[in-house]
Every structure is written in C-alpha cells, then in structure tokens.
Design a protein around this motif. Structure first.
Motif, mmCIF file in Angstrom:
data_model
loop_
_atom_site.group_PDB
_atom_site.id
_atom_site.type_symbol
_atom_site.label_atom_id
_atom_site.label_comp_id
_atom_site.label_asym_id
_atom_site.label_seq_id
_atom_site.Cartn_x
_atom_site.Cartn_y
_atom_site.Cartn_z
ATOM 1 N N VAL A 116 3.962 0.027 -5.185
ATOM 2 C CA VAL A 116 2.804 0.657 -5.826
ATOM 3 C C VAL A 116 2.223 -0.295 -6.853
ATOM 4 O O VAL A 116 2.939 -1.084 -7.480
ATOM 5 N N GLU B 21 0.801 -1.208 0.000
ATOM 6 C CA GLU B 21 0.000 0.000 0.000
ATOM 7 C C GLU B 21 0.842 1.271 0.000
ATOM 8 O O GLU B 21 0.474 2.279 0.568
ATOM 9 N N ALA B 22 1.995 1.199 -0.652
ATOM 10 C CA ALA B 22 2.834 2.367 -0.900
ATOM 11 C C ALA B 22 3.248 3.097 0.364
ATOM 12 O O ALA B 22 3.385 4.302 0.385
ATOM 13 N N ARG B 23 3.444 2.346 1.456
ATOM 14 C CA ARG B 23 3.956 2.948 2.691
ATOM 15 C C ARG B 23 5.080 2.085 3.238
ATOM 16 O O ARG B 23 4.991 0.864 3.200
ATOM 17 N N GLU C 204 1.793 7.857 -3.925
ATOM 18 C CA GLU C 204 0.533 7.645 -4.642
ATOM 19 C C GLU C 204 0.791 7.728 -6.144
ATOM 20 O O GLU C 204 1.541 8.591 -6.599
ATOM 21 N N ALA D 176 -1.035 0.127 -9.700
ATOM 22 C CA ALA D 176 -2.132 0.954 -10.198
ATOM 23 C C ALA D 176 -2.458 0.592 -11.631
ATOM 24 O O ALA D 176 -1.557 0.434 -12.469
ATOM 25 N N ARG E 89 3.204 10.770 -6.696
ATOM 26 C CA ARG E 89 3.118 11.856 -5.721
ATOM 27 C C ARG E 89 3.743 11.353 -4.420
ATOM 28 O O ARG E 89 3.241 10.400 -3.803
#
Length: 277
Positions: free
Chosen positions: A153, A27-29, A41, A155, A58
């Motif tokens: 990430v 989750e991009a953390r 993000e 998407a 971002r």
C-alpha cells in the motif's frame, strides 16, 4: 507431546514454503492465482492532534474467505506490517475490532470474513511535514486452506482530512476494558510440564454470554499458546492452557505480559496482566 511439536514444525514449514512461492504485488493486491481473494485499501482518515493521525486499512475478501485477528488461533496465520518505507511516521498502533471465532476441521481460528476495517493510530515525526503511509503487508487468508497473501500500500495522508464514519465505527468496535466489564481480580498459576508450562488464569467477572471462549497471549512472540479450556463457576472464569517455546527451550513467564481476551455473543473483554496465586 510429539504430536504438538509436529504440528508446530509442520505449520512453520508450510508457511515458509508458501512465502517462498508467492511474490509481493503492487496496487494492494496479491499476485498469482490469489489475486482476486483479497484487496486492501487505505482510508486516509483525519488529523487527531498536532502530531497524531488516524487512518485505516479496508480489507475486502472474496466470498467464503477469511482473514485473521492479531492472535489467529491454531488454524490461522498472523498478520505482519512493515511501515519502514513511510515518510514522517514515528509509530503505528493497530486497532483490532472484535473478531469472530471459526471452527473448521476441528481447529479454531479467530478473525474476520467478507470485510474488515482496521484503524491505524499514527504518531507523526513532524506536525508540519507531508505524511505518506507506505507498507508491505502479509495477511493470512483462508477458505479450505490457509495461505499468506502479500500486498503493498502507498497513500498520501491529508494534512487535516475529514471525519470518516467507517473508521469511527471500527474504532468503536472494541473489547470492553476490565473496568467496563467489572473484572475485579485476575490470577495466574504456572506449573512446569515436559516441554513448557501449564498456565491457569482465573478472573473474577460477570459472564458476558453463554459459552464464553478465550484467547491467551504472552509478551514473548516465540511462545506458542494452546487454545484455552474455559470453565465457569458463578463469577469466576477459569482458562487453562499450555505454553511451549517454538525452539522447545525452557523459559520463564512474565505475568505482567499475559493478555487474555474473553469472547461471547459478538462481545469481548480485554484483560491484561495477572498476579501469582
């Protein structure tokens, strides 16, 4: 020279130890104590041609934290991107907006604070296939100390998409080209030193600001480049630095692969290649 080699070795050992201590998080953390330091993000962007797409990352940082430009300086950690798990992706070109220069504890770093949008120009393998951007990303982040943060990430990119003004603004935030900055002549003088090369780059160009700074890169990622010393004599900018391979082995410099970025007052000039004097 023993001091410089110790710094290089110590930096590599520290990065290795930190990379071992931290794990990749979903989750991009990043994981662990640094989970609230940085978040990434994907901005899905839009199709720019039959086989091209522009998207962006971002990167949002906690207050007081920074991340780094492609050449981070002596106090930074360079970013690394692995897009191999993506689908319908033939190539990625990263666009770096003009960074800021930070000095902490007598060491210079180059990068961004608070938030930065990094556009990605994507080459698609097929114009008709669905595209998914999947990546493992390692970012250097820094407050009092610098550490690597690992993010993941994933998407799905739209078949067409819509124009995103945030991505457009990041694309416009770029260094001037040599032509735009009226750079007319760039030379390189190279001399051997005990453990590498001394490099002097001279560029004929009008000043872009008072107190200009520069970063120099080579085409060889195994070469460490010291922070250049920049001087001015009218329209002649001179940047002097030293180059040392991380394994301390002798090497030859490819002048066509020398890249110098000149910074000043929030602006930059991108200068590529040089000729012998």
């Amino acid at each position: 020279m023993m001091v410089r080699q110790a710094v290089i070795a110590g930096t590599a050992a520290l990065a290795t130890a930190m990379a071992t201590a931290l794990a990749t998080a979903p989750e991009a953390r990043p994981t662990g104590e640094n989970g609230d330091v940085v978040a990434v993000e994907v901005l899905p962007g839009w199709r720019t041609g039959p086989d091209t797409h522009v998207a962006a990352l971002r990167i949002t940082l906690a207050h007081g934290w920074k991340t780094y430009w492609r050449a981070p300086g002596d106090a930074g950690i360079p970013a690394a991107f692995d897009w191999q798990m993506s689908t319908n992706l033939a190539g990625v070109k990263t666009h770096w907006p003009v960074p800021a220069i930070f000095v902490q504890n007598g060491m210079r770093s180059i990068g961004y604070e608070n938030e930065v949008i990094i556009p990605l120009n994507l080459e698609l393998a097929s114009s008709g296939a669905a595209t998914r951007l999947v990546g493992d990303i390692e970012l250097g982040v820094c407050e009092e100390i610098c550490i690597p943060a690992f993010v993941f990430v994933d998407a799905k990119l739209p078949a067409r998409g819509t124009h995103d003004p945030d991505i457009a603004a990041a694309l416009a935030d770029r260094p001037l080209t040599e032509r735009e900055a009226a750079v007319s002549h760039v030379t390189c003088a190279v001399e051997p030193i005990s453990d590498g090369l001394s490099l002097t780059v001279r560029a004929t160009m009008p000043p872009i600001a008072r107190g200009e700074a520069a970063a120099i890169e080579t085409a060889d990622p195994t070469v460490w480049v010291a922070e250049p010393r920049v001087t001015r004599d009218g329209d002649m900018l001179t940047a002097r630095t030293e180059l040392v391979r991380y394994d301390a082995m002798p090497f030859a410099l490819d002048r066509s692969g020398v890249r110098m970025t000149v910074f000043g007052a929030g602006r930059a000039v991108d200068i590529r290649g040089c000729v012998g004097e």
